[in-house]
Design a protein around this motif. Structure first.
Motif, mmCIF file in Angstrom:
data_model
loop_
_atom_site.group_PDB
_atom_site.id
_atom_site.type_symbol
_atom_site.label_atom_id
_atom_site.label_comp_id
_atom_site.label_asym_id
_atom_site.label_seq_id
_atom_site.Cartn_x
_atom_site.Cartn_y
_atom_site.Cartn_z
ATOM 1 N N UNK A 1 48.656 25.644 9.908
ATOM 2 C CA UNK A 1 49.048 27.045 9.965
ATOM 3 C C UNK A 1 50.332 27.164 9.151
ATOM 4 N N UNK A 2 50.210 27.816 8.020
ATOM 5 C CA UNK A 2 51.365 27.933 7.127
ATOM 6 C C UNK A 2 52.011 29.304 7.294
ATOM 7 N N UNK A 3 53.335 29.304 7.290
ATOM 8 C CA UNK A 3 54.041 30.576 7.431
ATOM 9 C C UNK A 3 54.832 30.868 6.156
ATOM 10 N N UNK A 4 54.255 31.717 5.304
ATOM 11 C CA UNK A 4 54.927 32.011 4.044
ATOM 12 C C UNK A 4 55.896 33.172 4.207
ATOM 13 N N UNK A 5 57.048 32.900 4.758
ATOM 14 C CA UNK A 5 58.001 33.961 5.059
ATOM 15 C C UNK A 5 59.389 33.364 5.190
ATOM 16 N N UNK A 6 60.378 34.037 4.671
ATOM 17 C CA UNK A 6 61.754 33.570 4.814
ATOM 18 C C UNK A 6 62.710 34.672 4.380
ATOM 19 N N UNK A 7 63.716 34.961 5.174
ATOM 20 C CA UNK A 7 64.665 36.004 4.774
ATOM 21 C C UNK A 7 66.119 35.543 4.761
ATOM 22 N N UNK A 8 66.530 34.751 5.721
ATOM 23 C CA UNK A 8 67.875 34.186 5.633
ATOM 24 C C UNK A 8 68.966 34.939 6.367
ATOM 25 N N UNK A 9 68.653 35.452 7.554
ATOM 26 C CA UNK A 9 69.633 36.250 8.290
ATOM 27 C C UNK A 9 70.947 35.528 8.574
ATOM 28 N N UNK A 10 70.877 34.290 9.054
ATOM 29 C CA UNK A 10 72.115 33.646 9.491
ATOM 30 C C UNK A 10 73.114 33.503 8.359
ATOM 31 N N UNK A 11 72.574 33.380 7.173
ATOM 32 C CA UNK A 11 73.467 33.198 6.029
ATOM 33 C C UNK A 11 74.123 34.527 5.630
ATOM 34 N N UNK A 12 73.344 35.609 5.613
ATOM 35 C CA UNK A 12 74.006 36.871 5.212
ATOM 36 C C UNK A 12 74.716 37.566 6.377
ATOM 37 N N UNK A 13 74.626 37.003 7.585
ATOM 38 C CA UNK A 13 75.466 37.498 8.683
ATOM 39 C C UNK A 13 76.924 37.104 8.458
ATOM 40 N N UNK A 14 77.127 36.051 7.684
ATOM 41 C CA UNK A 14 78.494 35.587 7.432
ATOM 42 C C UNK A 14 79.242 36.665 6.637
ATOM 43 N N UNK A 15 80.409 37.053 7.150
ATOM 44 C CA UNK A 15 81.192 38.109 6.512
ATOM 45 C C UNK A 15 81.036 39.457 7.206
ATOM 46 N N UNK A 16 79.999 39.573 8.066
ATOM 47 C CA UNK A 16 79.799 40.842 8.770
ATOM 48 C C UNK A 16 80.640 40.822 10.057
ATOM 49 N N UNK A 17 81.130 41.986 10.518
ATOM 50 C CA UNK A 17 81.842 42.029 11.802
ATOM 51 C C UNK A 17 80.876 41.694 12.939
ATOM 52 N N UNK A 18 81.341 40.919 13.924
ATOM 53 C CA UNK A 18 80.447 40.463 14.993
ATOM 54 C C UNK A 18 79.781 41.615 15.726
#
Lengths: 332, 485
Positions: B34-51
């Motif tokens: 079962x292959x999941x062809x999906x990726x967005x990268x939230x944790x990385x672009x959360x860096x720099x955002x206010x908590x």
């Protein structure tokens, strides 16, 4: 009875909220099932990609596509759907302007991949194994994996788009109004934003009557620092609310929920860059005459200009992110 | 060697996926991926955002379970700022959370997973969906489901601002109080919710349990794996969706671990495979032994069946009764039959509905004391909830202004991804033989993942960055030899 309208729904780099927005049509969806024929909708119906490939070109009346374009597979699928469809509608803010995942354009693809698969604290990956486009899983079998593109694109940066439905996610009312227009037969000019208004959100906000003629702010507050008076304009209380520059039509749901507007419905007609418009507005309400002082206040209080002003639209902005203007990136 | 069979896309789930079935010369499946062809990268672009923006940004990981991400992030913010919400705010959050669990599980039962049983696993593909369910059980039933689900979602909108991407969570509380008028509406609606929950339980028993073919399918070895199970439990080890400790039971049902979420790095690790974008969670102290089940493999499962297996009971009376009925009928605990996940989900629908009623009856939820204003952030905040699809952990680290510097999100479907792979592989090997491939059989392979109600949007939009709280020393065979803190 005339033939049913053939409709496809597809998602790219999305969260599924736009699918829920369709399911939220509720009983209208059941009524619609008498008028439309869903020929492709992976979240709810079992038709496959091969079913779409077998359809004659132009045989789908309307394809609603949500999500940004992040993988080679998304490009293939939207090109396929474009070929098979008379109309293509960009559904929701990711398809329209890149959306929240578009913030990934602040980073390079390699930074993303390295963190996820090698450096993450929970990952145990001694061999530094990474997703590959082609993997031999046995001596006789290979598996292909779609490639992550260098950056996120909005739908109209990949294919020709006929209409846009705004919002993250579009509200049921916005979806309903859009469908009425599309199924009603009198189509608006190509490129129109459907289902919303072309007035700013303030125009439909209950708190607008409490908004002063001229707002002048000495400082800006972050939402967790302040107990807002929910009966008065939030902007006038010093919290950044993007209502003045955001397209109306959503019914001010966030504001009714006690929080400021973050701009998910995007800009009004004829505004190319949402963030630039928002910056210009903010500049007009900060109460400083001297630039040095204003700059200090901006640095102190506008803690995240990209995240606040381009939260939904970085890929379609003039800023673009990490890959602005690089020739070599235009091919991906 | 025959060409592989590719099911693309797999359908009736949240997010993308493909199943690739490898065949031998006789056309029998030798394995499936079962292959999941999906990726967005939230944790990385959360860096720099206010908590404080994390609850709204991370809800975009998943628009089907935005409330889960919103709530996990909000709880992480409470922890980050060391600020407890006033009791009324906590109750309103829990109320919203149970409303969400109720409507989300209903979606799976009637729209995503249920059609396989209600319409039939080998029914024509144009029928195996909500419209087919409508024709099978009648428009009045579907109309009732749609109306009730809409009421639940409207209630979430009324309290949380939006149902698709709520906005109400703040460190130390919620954004707006609820008034007595809304509480009355909630109370009225909660009777309707409980009624539909009981009705759904009856439908499950009538349509599925009274059909021998389906019961055999649920209990068959094709859909069975002996793994560990993880779930949140309250102080009495009962299922709790909003808060509690994480409890793990082994394949024999013995408690293997029970820990506070702050210790999650000591217990959960992840494995990477080159043919998919999803990572595979496993129990760190047991280790990764490849795609295999049993007590010596660290593969574990989350979501409804795992929660019921990991707990000693349910927190509400109707749900408890249904829980006992389920384990007594199957005759052992833990239950290792993947398709029993559908049953467990119905038991949870009961608990969610009963919880909503209990909280709506509590006059304290209209108390306007809903915010404690936080002071300085303490640097790290970790929060956990049970998403409908299982354990969900949000972990943030910030600077002294509360700007995110590191983020780590561990999502339910990642925890299930290894077991899902086992399930899909085993189903394919048992069902695809000697070149006999029908659309119905392929759907039965899909049923092996569908039971989990996986969310591949969630599972692949994660991007942990490097925390260094603990060092794990492994030998060359991957055995943990030392933990340095």
């Amino acid at each position: 009875m005339s033939e049913k309208v053939k409709v496809a729904l597809y998602w790219c780099a999305s969260c599924g909220g736009c699918e829920e927005a369709v399911v939220d049509l509720g009983e209208d969806l059941i009524r619609l099932s008498n008028m439309i024929d869903i020929v492709f909708w992976p979240v709810a119906v079992d038709f496959k990609r091969s079913d779409v490939e077998e359809m004659p070109d132009g045989s789908i009346d309307i394809s609603f596509i949500n999500g940004g374009i992040r993988l080679t597979e998304h490009e293939e699928m939207v090109k396929l759907l474009r070929r098979k469809s008379k109309l293509v509608v960009a559904f929701g803010s990711c398809a329209q302007t890149g959306g929240v995942p578009g913030l990934a354009n602040l980073l390079s693809r390699d930074e993303i991949l390295r963190y996820i698969y090698v450096e993450a604290p929970t990952v145990v990956n001694f061999e530094g194994s990474m997703p590959k486009e082609e993997v031999a899983v046995t001596s006789r079998h290979k598996i292909e994996l779609p490639r992550l593109l260098k950056y996120v694109k909005a739908l109209d940066q990949v294919i020709d788009v006929d209409y846009y439905i705004p919002g993250c996610a579009p509200t049921p009312e916005v979806v309903r109004r859009s469908l009425e227009i599309l199924l009603g037969g009198k189509l608006p000019p190509k490129g129109s934003v459907l289902g919303a208004s072309n007035k700013s959100l303030c125009d439909e906000c209950d708190l607008n009557k409490t908004k002063p003629e001229k707002i002048l702010l000495k400082d800006v507050k972050r939402v967790h620092e302040v107990k807002l008076d929910l009966s008065k304009c939030y902007l006038a209380q010093g919290v950044i609310c993007l209502g003045p520059v955001t397209r109306g039509g959503c019914g001010t749901l966030c504001i009714k929920g006690g929080m400021p507007c973050t701009g998910c419905s995007g800009p009004l007609d004829n505004v190319k860059d949402f963030g630039a418009r928002a910056i210009s507005y903010l500049a007009s309400i900060l109460d400083y005459e001297d630039e040095v002082q204003a700059r200090k206040v901006i640095e102190e209080y506008i803690v995240d200009p990209v995240g606040w002003l381009y939260r939904y639209s970085l890929p379609k902005s003039l800023v673009r992110g990490k890959y602005q203007g690089l020739e070599s990136d235009k091919h991906e | 060697m025959s060409k592989p069979i590719v099911i693309d896309p797999i359908t009736r789930l949240e997010g993308h996926g493909k199943i690739i079935i490898l065949l031998d010369d006789n056309g029998s499946a030798v394995d499936a991926y079962l292959q999941i062809p999906e990726l967005r990268g939230f944790e990385k672009f959360l860096v720099g955002r206010p908590a404080e923006d994390a609850p709204q940004i991370t809800s975009r990981i998943c628009g089907v379970c935005p409330t889960a991400h919103h709530m996990a992030a909000t709880k992480a913010l409470d922890d980050l700022y060391a600020v407890e919400p006033p009791l009324p705010a906590k109750k309103v959050r829990e109320l919203v959370y149970n409303l969400f669990m109720f409507e989300d599980h209903l979606l799976h039962f009637y729209v995503l997973g249920g059609p396989d049983f209600i319409v039939g696993p080998k029914a024509p593909k144009s029928e195996r969906n909500i419209f087919g369910v409508l024709r099978k059980v009648g428009p009045e039933v579907v109309s009732k489901v749609i109306k009730t689900r809409k009421t639940a979602r409207d209630m979430i909108t009324a309290i949380a601002g939006k149902v698709i991407h709520p906005v109400f969570g703040l460190p130390g509380g919620i954004a707006r109080p609820i008034d007595e008028g809304l509480r009355k509406k909630l109370l009225e609606a909660s009777n309707e919710f409980l009624e539909l929950a009981l009705f759904t339980h009856e439908i499950f028993k009538k349509v599925i349990l009274s059909n021998k073919e389906y019961v055999d399918l649920i209990l068959s070895d094709v859909y069975t794996h002996k793994t560990y199970y993880m779930g949140l439990v309250d102080e009495a080890n009962r299922v709790n969706f909003y808060d509690g400790k994480l409890r793990v039971v082994d394949p024999d049902g013995r408690e293997y671990a029970k820990f506070d979420v702050h210790e999650y790095l000591n217990h959960i690790a992840e494995h990477v495979e080159p043919w998919t974008y999803v990572r595979f969670s496993y129990l760190r102290n047991i280790g990764w032994r490849g795609f295999t089940d049993g007590i010596s493999s660290g593969i574990f499962s989350v979501a409804p069946l795992a929660r019921l297996n990991a707990a000693d009971g349910m927190a509400t009376p109707h749900a408890q009764e249904a829980y006992e009925e389920m384990f007594n009928t199957i005759g052992h605990k833990p239950v290792h039959h993947t398709l029993a996940m559908h049953w467990a989900r119905v038991v949870e629908i009961l608990q969610a509905a009963e919880k909503v009623k209990e909280l709506a009856e509590d006059p304290e939820i209209t108390d306007p004391n809903i915010r404690n204003i936080p002071e300085a952030p303490k640097g790290i905040g970790i929060g956990v909830v049970e998403a409908p699809r299982g354990v969900l952990i949000h972990h943030y680290e910030t600077d002294d202004k509360g700007i995110i510097r590191k983020a780590n999100l561990l999502v339910a479907t990642q925890h299930n991804s290894a077991r899902i792979s086992l399930s899909v592989g085993k189903a394919a090997k048992n069902l695809i033989k000697n070149g006999e491939v029908s659309e119905g059989l392929l759907n039965m392979v899909e049923m092996a993942f569908r039971a989990y109600d996986p969310c591949h949007a969630c599972a692949t939009h994660n991007l942990p960055v490097d925390f260094k709280p603990v060092i794990y020393l492994y030998d060359l065979r991957g055995n943990l030899i030392k933990i340095i803190k």
